[in-house]
Design a protein around this motif. Structure first.
Motif, PDB file in Angstrom:
ATOM      1  N   HIS A 166       0.828  -1.215   0.000  1.00 26.35           N
ATOM      2  CA  HIS A 166       0.000   0.000   0.000  1.00 26.35           C
ATOM      3  C   HIS A 166       0.861   1.264   0.000  1.00 26.35           C
ATOM      4  O   HIS A 166       0.628   2.199   0.763  1.00 26.35           O
ATOM      5  CB  HIS A 166      -1.043  -0.005   1.125  1.00 26.35           C
TER       6      HIS A 166
ATOM      7  N   HIS B 126      -0.773  -3.870  -3.643  1.00 31.73           N
ATOM      8  CA  HIS B 126      -1.514  -2.605  -3.682  1.00 31.73           C
ATOM      9  C   HIS B 126      -2.869  -2.756  -3.002  1.00 31.73           C
ATOM     10  O   HIS B 126      -3.539  -3.781  -3.148  1.00 31.73           O
ATOM     11  CB  HIS B 126      -1.744  -2.175  -5.129  1.00 31.73           C
TER      12      HIS B 126
ATOM     13  N   ASP C   9      -6.362   2.113  -3.449  1.00 30.90           N
ATOM     14  CA  ASP C   9      -5.272   3.020  -3.817  1.00 30.90           C
ATOM     15  C   ASP C   9      -5.027   3.134  -5.317  1.00 30.90           C
ATOM     16  O   ASP C   9      -4.431   4.118  -5.767  1.00 30.90           O
ATOM     17  CB  ASP C   9      -3.958   2.554  -3.174  1.00 30.90           C
TER      18      ASP C   9
ATOM     19  N   SER D 213       3.144  -7.713  -9.069  1.00 33.48           N
ATOM     20  CA  SER D 213       2.542  -6.439  -8.691  1.00 33.48           C
ATOM     21  C   SER D 213       1.049  -6.595  -8.869  1.00 33.48           C
ATOM     22  O   SER D 213       0.561  -6.718  -9.999  1.00 33.48           O
ATOM     23  CB  SER D 213       3.095  -5.311  -9.575  1.00 33.48           C
TER      24      SER D 213
END
Length: 244
Positions: free
Chosen positions: A155, A177, A181, A203
């Protein structure tokens, strides 16, 4: 896991810090852990001890040491909606004062200190960070590609410096993530930039999470998000760090 209180010499004075590590079987691979914007507090000690329990020496510095020892200001035991605005009002000036130049100056001191510890083995290190600490972790990996073999950020605003930063990273990367966000479209753009830079990475968006989801002392906490974080972080370190 034992916790040792430390003082790290930096270009701007002593940085207070702590380390968590196993009490047997040294030396251990080293990991530099950057706190989120709320800084060092009990939840960071818990997380460092959890990671140390898997065989790592985990160094957690106070990023805001120029403003005083941690905690730089008093934090509520639980940061809920009613406290968040006031806490951010105290935190944001510290984050803004911690420029990229200061981040890298401190990173040099932290990595030298970490690798000099008798409990830390030779070889590459890992860096992990939370919230703004995720960006600091990425900057550290980019500045020390020969030393940092694994970097994880959760985050965090990891794309804030643009794709030029990614081109300097040789470490294996994991980015977790918060769903709140980043949009899928922005994630795709970020991942294409990582691909173009040749960065080996995972990712991804952690479903059902908001910013700060790893921190159990806030109302952003997600138990499933924290579990997923460990499920990615531990294998990453195990792959990248000899003896992990």
């Amino acid at each position: 896991m034992p916790i040792k209180t430390l003082q790290i010499p930096t270009a701007d004075g002593q940085a207070d810090a702590f380390a968590a590590f196993p009490d047997q079987g040294a030396p251990h691979p080293g990991v530099l852990m950057y706190a989120d914007g709320f800084g060092i507090r009990p939840v960071l000690r818990e997380m460092a001890q959890e990671l140390a329990g898997h065989g790592y020496y985990v160094l957690v510095p106070n990023p805001f040491h120029r403003h005083g020892p941690a905690p730089v200001f008093d934090l509520p035991e639980y940061i809920g909606e009613e406290d968040r605005h006031a806490v951010f009002g105290r935190v944001m000036p510290l984050i803004e004062a911690h420029t990229a130049e200061r981040v890298l100056s401190d990173a040099d001191a932290y990595l030298r200190f970490l690798t000099d510890q008798p409990e830390v083995g030779a070889g590459p290190v890992g860096v992990t960070g939370y919230c703004i600490g995720g960006l600091w972790a990425m900057r550290t990996a980019a500045a020390y590609p020969g030393q940092v073999a694994a970097v994880a950020a959760f985050h965090g605003p990891v794309g804030a410096d643009g794709p030029d930063l990614f081109a300097k990273i040789t470490a294996e990367v994991h980015l977790g993530h918060a769903e709140g966000d980043i949009t899928p479209e922005a994630l795709g753009e970020l991942n294409r930039a990582l691909d173009a830079a040749g960065v080996g990475h995972i990712s991804e968006i952690y479903p059902g999470t908001v910013h700060g989801f790893t921190m159990s002392d806030t109302d952003a906490f997600s138990a499933s998000g924290l579990k997923r974080h460990w499920e990615h972080l531990l294998p990453l370190l195990n792959r990248a760090l000899a003896g992990g």
